[in-house]
Design a protein around this motif. Sequence first.
Motif, PDB file in Angstrom:
ATOM      1  N   VAL A   1       0.856  -1.200   0.000  1.00  0.00           N
ATOM      2  CA  VAL A   1       0.000   0.000   0.000  1.00  0.00           C
ATOM      3  C   VAL A   1       0.889   1.247   0.000  1.00  0.00           C
ATOM      4  CG1 VAL A   1      -0.189   0.161   2.518  1.00  0.00           C
ATOM      5  CG2 VAL A   1      -2.023   1.030   1.107  1.00  0.00           C
ATOM      6  N   GLU A   2       0.365   2.300  -0.583  1.00  0.00           N
ATOM      7  CA  GLU A   2       1.076   3.600  -0.595  1.00  0.00           C
ATOM      8  C   GLU A   2       0.113   4.644  -0.053  1.00  0.00           C
ATOM      9  OE1 GLU A   2       2.114   4.875  -4.538  1.00  0.00           O
ATOM     10  OE2 GLU A   2       2.997   6.772  -3.861  1.00  0.00           O
ATOM     11  N   VAL A   3       0.597   5.498   0.833  1.00  0.00           N
ATOM     12  CA  VAL A   3      -0.232   6.578   1.378  1.00  0.00           C
ATOM     13  C   VAL A   3       0.493   7.889   1.152  1.00  0.00           C
ATOM     14  CG1 VAL A   3      -1.369   7.554   3.426  1.00  0.00           C
ATOM     15  CG2 VAL A   3      -1.218   5.053   3.155  1.00  0.00           C
ATOM     16  N   LYS A   4      -0.188   8.803   0.453  1.00  0.00           N
ATOM     17  CA  LYS A   4       0.405  10.123   0.208  1.00  0.00           C
ATOM     18  C   LYS A   4      -0.521  11.163   0.837  1.00  0.00           C
ATOM     19  CE  LYS A   4       2.838  12.486  -3.585  1.00  0.00           C
ATOM     20  NZ  LYS A   4       3.743  13.078  -2.595  1.00  0.00           N
ATOM     21  N   VAL A   5       0.023  12.016   1.665  1.00  0.00           N
ATOM     22  CA  VAL A   5      -0.786  12.996   2.391  1.00  0.00           C
ATOM     23  C   VAL A   5      -0.508  14.393   1.848  1.00  0.00           C
ATOM     24  CG1 VAL A   5      -1.493  13.755   4.690  1.00  0.00           C
ATOM     25  CG2 VAL A   5      -0.484  11.502   4.405  1.00  0.00           C
ATOM     26  N   TYR A   6      -1.587  15.147   1.603  1.00  0.00           N
ATOM     27  CA  TYR A   6      -1.464  16.506   1.061  1.00  0.00           C
ATOM     28  C   TYR A   6      -2.070  17.495   2.053  1.00  0.00           C
ATOM     29  CZ  TYR A   6      -0.549  14.173  -3.393  1.00  0.00           C
ATOM     30  OH  TYR A   6      -0.005  13.392  -4.386  1.00  0.00           O
ATOM     31  N   ASN A   7      -1.318  18.579   2.317  1.00  0.00           N
ATOM     32  CA  ASN A   7      -1.827  19.627   3.206  1.00  0.00           C
ATOM     33  C   ASN A   7      -2.640  20.612   2.374  1.00  0.00           C
ATOM     34  OD1 ASN A   7      -2.288  21.762   4.929  1.00  0.00           O
ATOM     35  ND2 ASN A   7      -0.318  21.484   6.011  1.00  0.00           N
ATOM     36  N   LEU A   8      -3.907  20.741   2.713  1.00  0.00           N
ATOM     37  CA  LEU A   8      -4.792  21.628   1.934  1.00  0.00           C
ATOM     38  C   LEU A   8      -4.282  23.075   1.930  1.00  0.00           C
ATOM     39  CD1 LEU A   8      -8.146  20.085   3.122  1.00  0.00           C
ATOM     40  CD2 LEU A   8      -7.511  20.396   0.721  1.00  0.00           C
TER      41      LEU A   8
ATOM     42  N   ASN B   1      -8.502  22.953  -5.905  1.00  0.00           N
ATOM     43  CA  ASN B   1      -7.115  23.007  -6.422  1.00  0.00           C
ATOM     44  C   ASN B   1      -6.394  21.683  -6.166  1.00  0.00           C
ATOM     45  OD1 ASN B   1      -7.580  25.649  -7.176  1.00  0.00           O
ATOM     46  ND2 ASN B   1      -6.584  26.545  -5.375  1.00  0.00           N
ATOM     47  N   ALA B   2      -6.611  21.093  -4.985  1.00  0.00           N
ATOM     48  CA  ALA B   2      -5.928  19.826  -4.658  1.00  0.00           C
ATOM     49  C   ALA B   2      -6.455  18.694  -5.525  1.00  0.00           C
ATOM     50  CB  ALA B   2      -6.151  19.501  -3.171  1.00  0.00           C
ATOM     51  N   ILE B   3      -7.765  18.641  -5.714  1.00  0.00           N
ATOM     52  CA  ILE B   3      -8.367  17.574  -6.533  1.00  0.00           C
ATOM     53  C   ILE B   3      -7.905  17.704  -7.977  1.00  0.00           C
ATOM     54  CG2 ILE B   3     -10.570  16.747  -7.492  1.00  0.00           C
ATOM     55  CD1 ILE B   3     -11.804  17.425  -4.680  1.00  0.00           C
ATOM     56  N   MET B   4      -7.855  18.904  -8.509  1.00  0.00           N
ATOM     57  CA  MET B   4      -7.396  19.120  -9.900  1.00  0.00           C
ATOM     58  C   MET B   4      -5.919  18.734 -10.029  1.00  0.00           C
ATOM     59  SD  MET B   4      -9.967  19.863 -11.590  1.00  0.00           S
ATOM     60  CE  MET B   4     -11.249  19.257 -10.502  1.00  0.00           C
ATOM     61  N   HIS B   5      -5.144  19.020  -8.975  1.00  0.00           N
ATOM     62  CA  HIS B   5      -3.719  18.639  -8.980  1.00  0.00           C
ATOM     63  C   HIS B   5      -3.580  17.116  -9.063  1.00  0.00           C
ATOM     64  CE1 HIS B   5       0.538  18.526  -7.816  1.00  0.00           C
ATOM     65  NE2 HIS B   5       0.195  17.605  -6.924  1.00  0.00           N
ATOM     66  N   LEU B   6      -4.380  16.401  -8.294  1.00  0.00           N
ATOM     67  CA  LEU B   6      -4.298  14.925  -8.295  1.00  0.00           C
ATOM     68  C   LEU B   6      -4.769  14.366  -9.640  1.00  0.00           C
ATOM     69  CD1 LEU B   6      -5.643  14.046  -4.721  1.00  0.00           C
ATOM     70  CD2 LEU B   6      -3.264  14.218  -5.488  1.00  0.00           C
ATOM     71  N   LYS B   7      -5.833  14.966 -10.184  1.00  0.00           N
ATOM     72  CA  LYS B   7      -6.433  14.441 -11.421  1.00  0.00           C
ATOM     73  C   LYS B   7      -5.546  14.705 -12.639  1.00  0.00           C
ATOM     74  CE  LYS B   7     -11.319  13.968 -10.471  1.00  0.00           C
ATOM     75  NZ  LYS B   7     -12.683  14.297 -10.894  1.00  0.00           N
TER      76      LYS B   7
ATOM     77  N   GLU C   1     -11.857  -4.167  -3.438  1.00  0.00           N
ATOM     78  CA  GLU C   1     -12.005  -4.901  -4.709  1.00  0.00           C
ATOM     79  C   GLU C   1     -12.076  -3.972  -5.920  1.00  0.00           C
ATOM     80  OE1 GLU C   1     -14.424  -8.724  -2.765  1.00  0.00           O
ATOM     81  OE2 GLU C   1     -15.492  -7.135  -3.838  1.00  0.00           O
ATOM     82  N   GLU C   2     -12.697  -2.800  -5.729  1.00  0.00           N
ATOM     83  CA  GLU C   2     -13.006  -1.953  -6.898  1.00  0.00           C
ATOM     84  C   GLU C   2     -12.025  -0.808  -7.131  1.00  0.00           C
ATOM     85  OE1 GLU C   2     -17.851  -2.575  -6.554  1.00  0.00           O
ATOM     86  OE2 GLU C   2     -16.973  -0.554  -6.450  1.00  0.00           O
ATOM     87  N   SER C   3     -11.260  -0.437  -6.086  1.00  0.00           N
ATOM     88  CA  SER C   3     -10.444   0.777  -6.276  1.00  0.00           C
ATOM     89  C   SER C   3      -8.954   0.486  -6.186  1.00  0.00           C
ATOM     90  CB  SER C   3     -10.795   1.812  -5.196  1.00  0.00           C
ATOM     91  OG  SER C   3     -12.196   1.826  -5.001  1.00  0.00           O
ATOM     92  N   LYS C   4      -8.233   0.937  -7.187  1.00  0.00           N
ATOM     93  CA  LYS C   4      -6.770   0.837  -7.125  1.00  0.00           C
ATOM     94  C   LYS C   4      -6.214   2.034  -6.336  1.00  0.00           C
ATOM     95  CE  LYS C   4      -5.260  -2.382 -10.479  1.00  0.00           C
ATOM     96  NZ  LYS C   4      -6.067  -3.344  -9.688  1.00  0.00           N
ATOM     97  N   ALA C   5      -6.988   3.135  -6.386  1.00  0.00           N
ATOM     98  CA  ALA C   5      -6.541   4.358  -5.704  1.00  0.00           C
ATOM     99  C   ALA C   5      -7.763   5.081  -5.149  1.00  0.00           C
ATOM    100  CB  ALA C   5      -5.790   5.264  -6.663  1.00  0.00           C
ATOM    101  N   MET C   6      -7.587   5.595  -3.919  1.00  0.00           N
ATOM    102  CA  MET C   6      -8.679   6.336  -3.270  1.00  0.00           C
ATOM    103  C   MET C   6      -8.154   7.659  -2.759  1.00  0.00           C
ATOM    104  SD  MET C   6     -10.500   3.402  -0.927  1.00  0.00           S
ATOM    105  CE  MET C   6     -11.867   4.451  -0.482  1.00  0.00           C
ATOM    106  N   VAL C   7      -8.963   8.703  -2.942  1.00  0.00           N
ATOM    107  CA  VAL C   7      -8.641  10.003  -2.343  1.00  0.00           C
ATOM    108  C   VAL C   7      -9.588  10.184  -1.157  1.00  0.00           C
ATOM    109  CG1 VAL C   7      -8.477  12.504  -2.692  1.00  0.00           C
ATOM    110  CG2 VAL C   7      -7.993  10.927  -4.596  1.00  0.00           C
ATOM    111  N   LEU C   8      -9.028  10.391   0.041  1.00  0.00           N
ATOM    112  CA  LEU C   8      -9.862  10.581   1.236  1.00  0.00           C
ATOM    113  C   LEU C   8      -9.806  12.055   1.614  1.00  0.00           C
ATOM    114  CD1 LEU C   8      -8.713   7.364   3.101  1.00  0.00           C
ATOM    115  CD2 LEU C   8     -10.844   7.704   1.852  1.00  0.00           C
ATOM    116  N   ILE C   9     -10.950  12.693   1.559  1.00  0.00           N
ATOM    117  CA  ILE C   9     -11.032  14.152   1.720  1.00  0.00           C
ATOM    118  C   ILE C   9     -11.524  14.483   3.122  1.00  0.00           C
ATOM    119  CG2 ILE C   9     -12.126  16.258   0.810  1.00  0.00           C
ATOM    120  CD1 ILE C   9     -12.406  14.589  -1.883  1.00  0.00           C
TER     121      ILE C   9
ATOM    122  N   VAL D   1     -18.132  21.233  -2.843  1.00  0.00           N
ATOM    123  CA  VAL D   1     -17.039  20.252  -2.996  1.00  0.00           C
ATOM    124  C   VAL D   1     -17.607  18.902  -3.418  1.00  0.00           C
ATOM    125  CG1 VAL D   1     -15.229  18.963  -1.754  1.00  0.00           C
ATOM    126  CG2 VAL D   1     -15.532  21.415  -1.319  1.00  0.00           C
ATOM    127  N   LYS D   2     -18.848  18.639  -2.995  1.00  0.00           N
ATOM    128  CA  LYS D   2     -19.455  17.328  -3.287  1.00  0.00           C
ATOM    129  C   LYS D   2     -19.628  17.076  -4.782  1.00  0.00           C
ATOM    130  CE  LYS D   2     -21.758  17.025   1.196  1.00  0.00           C
ATOM    131  NZ  LYS D   2     -23.029  16.922   1.962  1.00  0.00           N
TER     132      LYS D   2
END
Length: 238
Positions: free
Chosen positions: A31-38, A69-75, A103-111, A122-123
């Motif tokens: 697993v990989e966890v990357k944390v971003y400061n808003l 801005n953070a979501i657009m950066h990730l996308k 089972e369904e996600s290779k990558a998840m963004v937790l907001i 934001v939703k």
Amino acid sequence: MKFEVLTIFPEIIECYIKHGVLGKALNKGIVEVKVYNLRDFTSDKHKKVDDYPYGGGAGMVMQIEPFYNAIMHLKADEKPRKLVLLSPQGRKFTQKLAQKFMEESKAMVLICGRYEGIDERVKAFVDEEVSIGDYVLSGGELAALVIIDSVVRLIPGALGDELSAVEDSFMKGFLDYPHYTRPEDFKGMKVPEVLLSGDHKKIALWRKRQALKNTLKNRPDLLKNLSPEDMRILKELC
Ligand SMILES: Nc1cc(-c2ccc3ccn(Cc4ccccn4)c3c2)[nH]n1
């Protein structure tokens, strides 16, 4: 599996993931966890992330711009990912949903929000809104850690003992049986004799009875779709 976490308190996430099963899974590269400061996605010198609510009311609301801005950066890398917003208003997180995410996600963004919540707009950029329970936390970080921890445990090889994930309670539809280890007698509190018998059939039956007894007492709502054998044991307990 890759988790990307958006938060104003990255150290909460970074501290927790170093330990235990999660730490081992990170070291194994499972697993990989990357944390971003808003705050790194703000445009003012004060790195402001919140403002007063339109319509009045107590507290502050987190502004949409840092999240956007953070979501657009990730996308920007155009890789598929499931975007999950933690909130008290979300769909209830269960072991079944953990299994589905694994089972369904290779990558998840937790907001993760803080204050009294985040701007509703934001939703429009998320796939799921998830609550970990019917209580109000101070922010989304603990909820994000619950999701990461429970999903990682389900990844094959993460626990190093395949049976553990399968045997975990909730997977079978009822609570776990009692566990004991040395010493056999602690200040007169003895380990149940059956567990010292070496009779694996008897031990398995004792454990099943105890698990059903615990479930009947504390979580009768879980007692659905029991096998005929489990139903027979349950009836003996009533
Ligand atoms: N299962 C859950 C999830 C949360 C959660 C998730 C994200 C945020 C962002 C802010 N708060 C605090 C807050 C306080 C008052 C009303 C609304 N929210 C959060 C709480 N609480 N319980």
